[in-house]
Design a protein around this motif. Structure first.
Motif, PDB file in Angstrom:
ATOM      1  N   THR A 171       0.824  -1.215   0.000  1.00 23.04           N
ATOM      2  CA  THR A 171       0.000   0.000   0.000  1.00 23.04           C
ATOM      3  C   THR A 171       0.855   1.261   0.000  1.00 23.04           C
ATOM      4  O   THR A 171       0.382   2.318  -0.396  1.00 23.04           O
ATOM      5  N   ASN A 228      -2.273   0.745  -8.999  1.00 19.43           N
ATOM      6  CA  ASN A 228      -3.630   1.015  -9.476  1.00 19.43           C
ATOM      7  C   ASN A 228      -4.114   2.384  -8.993  1.00 19.43           C
ATOM      8  O   ASN A 228      -3.386   3.122  -8.322  1.00 19.43           O
ATOM      9  N   ALA A 229      -5.340   2.731  -9.308  1.00 20.01           N
ATOM     10  CA  ALA A 229      -5.902   4.051  -8.978  1.00 20.01           C
ATOM     11  C   ALA A 229      -5.991   4.294  -7.472  1.00 20.01           C
ATOM     12  O   ALA A 229      -5.926   5.427  -7.015  1.00 20.01           O
ATOM     13  N   GLU A 230      -6.126   3.218  -6.686  1.00 18.48           N
ATOM     14  CA  GLU A 230      -6.211   3.352  -5.226  1.00 18.48           C
ATOM     15  C   GLU A 230      -4.842   3.475  -4.575  1.00 18.48           C
ATOM     16  O   GLU A 230      -4.742   3.619  -3.356  1.00 18.48           O
TER      17      GLU A 230
END
Length: 130
Positions: A38, A62-64
């Motif tokens: 993360t 990714n977008a997150e």
């Protein structure tokens, strides 16, 4: 003009080729691993400091903001990475076990030894053997 890679004056001799019996494979198998992180900066530092090879594509974010990568590494390295907790480690395949099974499928002998016997395969017979 002489390039630096040419064997000119002062060039080092190429390394001698190693011969002999191959060493036995260690008990530390190669595994395919999916890494998930993360924190992108920590994920990047983990990849730069850990011995691994990318299975196909490089790491992706990714977008997150979740970074993932599919890599190949020794099982001991994967276990140590899981203990450190910087990234989540998911072992997806054990490649050494697959290689052992594939080696058992390889036949013995010369399939072309007898010219009157056609080897099996997907080819098309153009003429009869004489």
């Amino acid at each position: 003009m002489v390039s630096r890679s040419s064997s000119g004056k002062g060039a080092a001799k190429p390394a001698a080729r190693k011969t002999g019996v191959k060493a036995k494979a260690p008990d530390d198998p190669v595994v395919q691993v999916r890494l998930i992180g993360t924190d992108v900066a920590a994920f990047k530092q983990f990849i730069e400091t850990t011995p691994l090879n990318f299975a196909c594509a490089g790491p992706r974010v990714n977008a997150e903001g979740i970074a993932t990568a599919h890599v190949l590494m020794k099982r001991s390295v994967a276990d140590e990475a899981a203990k450190r907790g910087i990234v989540k480690v998911e072992i997806t395949a054990e490649l050494s076990a697959n290689r052992a099974g594939q080696a058992a499928q390889i036949g013995k002998g010369n399939r072309f030894a007898d010219p009157n016997v056609l080897p099996t395969g997907r080819g098309v017979l153009l003429r009869k053997p004489s």
